[in-house]
Design a protein around this motif. Structure first.
Motif, PDB file in Angstrom:
ATOM      1  N   GLU A  16       0.867  -1.175   0.000  1.00  0.00           N
ATOM      2  CA  GLU A  16       0.000   0.000   0.000  1.00  0.00           C
ATOM      3  C   GLU A  16       0.900   1.219   0.000  1.00  0.00           C
ATOM      4  O   GLU A  16       1.896   1.261   0.717  1.00  0.00           O
ATOM      5  CB  GLU A  16      -0.902   0.021   1.239  1.00  0.00           C
ATOM      6  CG  GLU A  16      -1.785  -1.188   1.410  1.00  0.00           C
ATOM      7  CD  GLU A  16      -2.831  -1.350   0.328  1.00  0.00           C
ATOM      8  OE1 GLU A  16      -3.103  -0.371  -0.403  1.00  0.00           O
ATOM      9  OE2 GLU A  16      -3.382  -2.449   0.204  1.00  0.00           O
ATOM     10  N   ASP A  17       0.562   2.210  -0.810  1.00  0.00           N
ATOM     11  CA  ASP A  17       1.388   3.410  -0.965  1.00  0.00           C
ATOM     12  C   ASP A  17       0.465   4.616  -0.950  1.00  0.00           C
ATOM     13  O   ASP A  17      -0.369   4.771  -1.840  1.00  0.00           O
ATOM     14  CB  ASP A  17       2.158   3.316  -2.281  1.00  0.00           C
ATOM     15  CG  ASP A  17       3.273   4.336  -2.404  1.00  0.00           C
ATOM     16  OD1 ASP A  17       3.350   5.252  -1.565  1.00  0.00           O
ATOM     17  OD2 ASP A  17       4.069   4.200  -3.346  1.00  0.00           O
ATOM     18  N   GLU A  18       0.592   5.450   0.070  1.00  0.00           N
ATOM     19  CA  GLU A  18      -0.300   6.613   0.166  1.00  0.00           C
ATOM     20  C   GLU A  18       0.389   7.762   0.886  1.00  0.00           C
ATOM     21  O   GLU A  18       1.366   7.578   1.602  1.00  0.00           O
ATOM     22  CB  GLU A  18      -1.597   6.230   0.881  1.00  0.00           C
ATOM     23  CG  GLU A  18      -1.404   5.614   2.244  1.00  0.00           C
ATOM     24  CD  GLU A  18      -2.670   5.003   2.794  1.00  0.00           C
ATOM     25  OE1 GLU A  18      -3.741   5.607   2.666  1.00  0.00           O
ATOM     26  OE2 GLU A  18      -2.586   3.904   3.369  1.00  0.00           O
ATOM     27  N   GLY A  19      -0.131   8.962   0.654  1.00  0.00           N
ATOM     28  CA  GLY A  19       0.425  10.159   1.271  1.00  0.00           C
ATOM     29  C   GLY A  19       1.600  10.700   0.482  1.00  0.00           C
ATOM     30  O   GLY A  19       1.973  10.188  -0.570  1.00  0.00           O
ATOM     31  N   SER A  20       2.177  11.780   1.005  1.00  0.00           N
ATOM     32  CA  SER A  20       3.344  12.383   0.352  1.00  0.00           C
ATOM     33  C   SER A  20       4.275  12.921   1.434  1.00  0.00           C
ATOM     34  O   SER A  20       3.892  13.105   2.577  1.00  0.00           O
ATOM     35  CB  SER A  20       2.911  13.502  -0.598  1.00  0.00           C
ATOM     36  OG  SER A  20       2.234  14.517   0.112  1.00  0.00           O
ATOM     37  N   GLY A  21       5.499  13.137   1.026  1.00  0.00           N
ATOM     38  CA  GLY A  21       6.516  13.584   1.968  1.00  0.00           C
ATOM     39  C   GLY A  21       7.580  12.520   2.113  1.00  0.00           C
ATOM     40  O   GLY A  21       7.684  11.597   1.295  1.00  0.00           O
ATOM     41  N   ASP A  22       8.379  12.643   3.162  1.00  0.00           N
ATOM     42  CA  ASP A  22       9.417  11.644   3.404  1.00  0.00           C
ATOM     43  C   ASP A  22       8.766  10.282   3.619  1.00  0.00           C
ATOM     44  O   ASP A  22       7.744  10.173   4.300  1.00  0.00           O
ATOM     45  CB  ASP A  22      10.241  12.012   4.636  1.00  0.00           C
ATOM     46  CG  ASP A  22      11.108  13.236   4.405  1.00  0.00           C
ATOM     47  OD1 ASP A  22      11.448  13.518   3.232  1.00  0.00           O
ATOM     48  OD2 ASP A  22      11.439  13.912   5.389  1.00  0.00           O
ATOM     49  N   VAL A  41      -1.451   4.363  10.296  1.00  0.00           N
ATOM     50  CA  VAL A  41      -1.121   5.084   9.057  1.00  0.00           C
ATOM     51  C   VAL A  41      -1.958   6.347   8.846  1.00  0.00           C
ATOM     52  O   VAL A  41      -1.403   7.396   8.503  1.00  0.00           O
ATOM     53  CB  VAL A  41      -1.172   4.132   7.838  1.00  0.00           C
ATOM     54  CG1 VAL A  41      -1.188   4.895   6.532  1.00  0.00           C
ATOM     55  CG2 VAL A  41       0.013   3.177   7.888  1.00  0.00           C
ATOM     56  N   PRO A  42      -3.275   6.333   9.039  1.00  0.00           N
ATOM     57  CA  PRO A  42      -4.051   7.564   8.815  1.00  0.00           C
ATOM     58  C   PRO A  42      -3.576   8.752   9.659  1.00  0.00           C
ATOM     59  O   PRO A  42      -3.731   9.904   9.254  1.00  0.00           O
ATOM     60  CB  PRO A  42      -5.481   7.163   9.179  1.00  0.00           C
ATOM     61  CG  PRO A  42      -5.525   5.695   8.940  1.00  0.00           C
ATOM     62  CD  PRO A  42      -4.161   5.195   9.338  1.00  0.00           C
ATOM     63  N   LEU A  43      -2.976   8.472  10.804  1.00  0.00           N
ATOM     64  CA  LEU A  43      -2.491   9.541  11.671  1.00  0.00           C
ATOM     65  C   LEU A  43      -1.224  10.204  11.135  1.00  0.00           C
ATOM     66  O   LEU A  43      -0.846  11.288  11.569  1.00  0.00           O
ATOM     67  CB  LEU A  43      -2.214   8.990  13.070  1.00  0.00           C
ATOM     68  CG  LEU A  43      -3.394   8.314  13.771  1.00  0.00           C
ATOM     69  CD1 LEU A  43      -2.947   7.666  15.072  1.00  0.00           C
ATOM     70  CD2 LEU A  43      -4.525   9.309  13.997  1.00  0.00           C
ATOM     71  N   LEU A  44      -0.566   9.555  10.178  1.00  0.00           N
ATOM     72  CA  LEU A  44       0.714  10.044   9.659  1.00  0.00           C
ATOM     73  C   LEU A  44       0.634  10.593   8.235  1.00  0.00           C
ATOM     74  O   LEU A  44       1.579  11.207   7.755  1.00  0.00           O
ATOM     75  CB  LEU A  44       1.743   8.902   9.701  1.00  0.00           C
ATOM     76  CG  LEU A  44       1.993   8.319  11.093  1.00  0.00           C
ATOM     77  CD1 LEU A  44       2.784   7.029  10.989  1.00  0.00           C
ATOM     78  CD2 LEU A  44       2.709   9.320  11.966  1.00  0.00           C
ATOM     79  N   LEU A  45      -0.486  10.384   7.574  1.00  0.00           N
ATOM     80  CA  LEU A  45      -0.602  10.724   6.148  1.00  0.00           C
ATOM     81  C   LEU A  45      -0.460  12.209   5.840  1.00  0.00           C
ATOM     82  O   LEU A  45      -0.062  12.569   4.739  1.00  0.00           O
ATOM     83  CB  LEU A  45      -1.920  10.212   5.582  1.00  0.00           C
ATOM     84  CG  LEU A  45      -1.992   8.698   5.402  1.00  0.00           C
ATOM     85  CD1 LEU A  45      -3.396   8.288   4.961  1.00  0.00           C
ATOM     86  CD2 LEU A  45      -0.952   8.220   4.405  1.00  0.00           C
ATOM     87  N   ALA A  46      -0.766  13.068   6.758  1.00  0.00           N
ATOM     88  CA  ALA A  46      -0.664  14.505   6.494  1.00  0.00           C
ATOM     89  C   ALA A  46       0.779  14.944   6.275  1.00  0.00           C
ATOM     90  O   ALA A  46       1.033  15.949   5.603  1.00  0.00           O
ATOM     91  CB  ALA A  46      -1.275  15.304   7.642  1.00  0.00           C
ATOM     92  N   ASN A  47       1.738  14.179   6.804  1.00  0.00           N
ATOM     93  CA  ASN A  47       3.133  14.597   6.734  1.00  0.00           C
ATOM     94  C   ASN A  47       4.078  13.611   6.057  1.00  0.00           C
ATOM     95  O   ASN A  47       5.233  13.965   5.816  1.00  0.00           O
ATOM     96  CB  ASN A  47       3.658  14.853   8.155  1.00  0.00           C
ATOM     97  CG  ASN A  47       2.888  15.955   8.840  1.00  0.00           C
ATOM     98  OD1 ASN A  47       2.772  17.051   8.316  1.00  0.00           O
ATOM     99  ND2 ASN A  47       2.317  15.651   9.986  1.00  0.00           N
ATOM    100  N   TYR A  48       3.611  12.398   5.805  1.00  0.00           N
ATOM    101  CA  TYR A  48       4.520  11.364   5.292  1.00  0.00           C
ATOM    102  C   TYR A  48       3.900  10.547   4.171  1.00  0.00           C
ATOM    103  O   TYR A  48       2.684  10.393   4.099  1.00  0.00           O
ATOM    104  CB  TYR A  48       4.910  10.383   6.413  1.00  0.00           C
ATOM    105  CG  TYR A  48       5.669  11.028   7.531  1.00  0.00           C
ATOM    106  CD1 TYR A  48       7.038  11.246   7.427  1.00  0.00           C
ATOM    107  CD2 TYR A  48       5.019  11.416   8.697  1.00  0.00           C
ATOM    108  CE1 TYR A  48       7.735  11.851   8.461  1.00  0.00           C
ATOM    109  CE2 TYR A  48       5.706  12.010   9.733  1.00  0.00           C
ATOM    110  CZ  TYR A  48       7.071  12.226   9.608  1.00  0.00           C
ATOM    111  OH  TYR A  48       7.761  12.814  10.627  1.00  0.00           O
ATOM    112  N   ARG A  49       4.759   9.999   3.351  1.00  0.00           N
ATOM    113  CA  ARG A  49       4.382   8.944   2.413  1.00  0.00           C
ATOM    114  C   ARG A  49       4.464   7.644   3.208  1.00  0.00           C
ATOM    115  O   ARG A  49       5.511   7.313   3.757  1.00  0.00           O
ATOM    116  CB  ARG A  49       5.349   8.894   1.235  1.00  0.00           C
ATOM    117  CG  ARG A  49       5.093   7.752   0.283  1.00  0.00           C
ATOM    118  CD  ARG A  49       6.161   7.687  -0.790  1.00  0.00           C
ATOM    119  NE  ARG A  49       5.982   6.523  -1.633  1.00  0.00           N
ATOM    120  CZ  ARG A  49       6.935   6.000  -2.387  1.00  0.00           C
ATOM    121  NH1 ARG A  49       8.149   6.552  -2.418  1.00  0.00           N
ATOM    122  NH2 ARG A  49       6.695   4.928  -3.112  1.00  0.00           N
ATOM    123  N   CYS A  50       3.370   6.920   3.310  1.00  0.00           N
ATOM    124  CA  CYS A  50       3.317   5.690   4.100  1.00  0.00           C
ATOM    125  C   CYS A  50       3.239   4.488   3.156  1.00  0.00           C
ATOM    126  O   CYS A  50       2.302   4.376   2.357  1.00  0.00           O
ATOM    127  CB  CYS A  50       2.111   5.708   5.031  1.00  0.00           C
ATOM    128  SG  CYS A  50       2.226   7.004   6.295  1.00  0.00           S
TER     129      CYS A  50
END
Length: 191
Positions: A16-22, A41-50
């Motif tokens: 699974e690949d989602e979000g953007s950033g480091d 993962v949903p808690l980190l998506l605003a700042n990271y690519r997970c």
């Protein structure tokens, strides 16, 4: 969320690949899948690519009776995955996934910027641990049971098959309700 796949060592691995950033790469433990990380993962998506990898023989990734599922093989898969998909990143691992992260960092430190470990210590899955640990044979037995399972098996079916697996004179089910166990390179002693 985007479900993607990559072919490594002739096997199709799902991630699974989602979000953007480091990038943060999530490695599940034994018998796990990308779903292990659904709450975090949903808690980190605003700042990271997970990126959540499903190891060979787990989740929706391929399994094969001829594939190698040992500790070194899992480390090799993680290294290849990081090199091809994310590049240098922080790895978040649970249990065997965290151990795999430590092993990969020992071999290719430039690929791993940091590790968050849930239930593993830094020495696990390094070359010296693999050479000396009595658990390595245990992991071989667990891997053989996994390879024997048909595609689409349930966790309950795997647990039943694993419970009948022999380690010396004991089966895995024999270990329930015992006061002590000792594991060496060829068997488990229970008392």
């Amino acid at each position: 969320m985007t479900t993607r796949d990559v072919k490594l060592n002739g096997m199709n691995l799902v991630f699974e690949d989602e979000g953007s950033g480091d990038p943060l790469v999530f490695l599940h433990g034994s018998m796990g899948s990308a779903g292990y990380w659904d709450v975090l993962v949903p808690l980190l998506l605003a700042n990271y690519r997970c990126v959540r990898l499903e190891f060979p023989g787990h989740g929706r990734s391929d399994r094969s009776p001829t594939a190698a599922y040992g500790i070194n093989d899992q480390i090799d898969v993680a290294i290849q995955f990081l090199a091809e998909v994310t590049g240098p990143c922080i790895v978040i691992g649970a249990s065997a996934g965290a151990g795999t992260a430590f092993g990969a960092a020992a071999r290719r430190p430039g690929l791993i910027k940091g590790i968050y470990s849930d239930d593993a210590y830094p020495g696990i899955y390094t070359s010296s641990w693999i050479r000396s640990s009595p658990y390595v044979n245990f992991f071989r037995v667990v891997g053989a049971a996994l390879r024997s399972m048909p595609r689409g098996f349930s966790v309950a079916e795997y647990a039943a098959a694993l419970g009948q697996t022999r380690l010396g004179q004991a089966t895995m089910f024999d270990l329930r309700d015992r006061k002590s166990t000792r594991l060496n390179s060829s068997h488990i002693t229970i008392s």
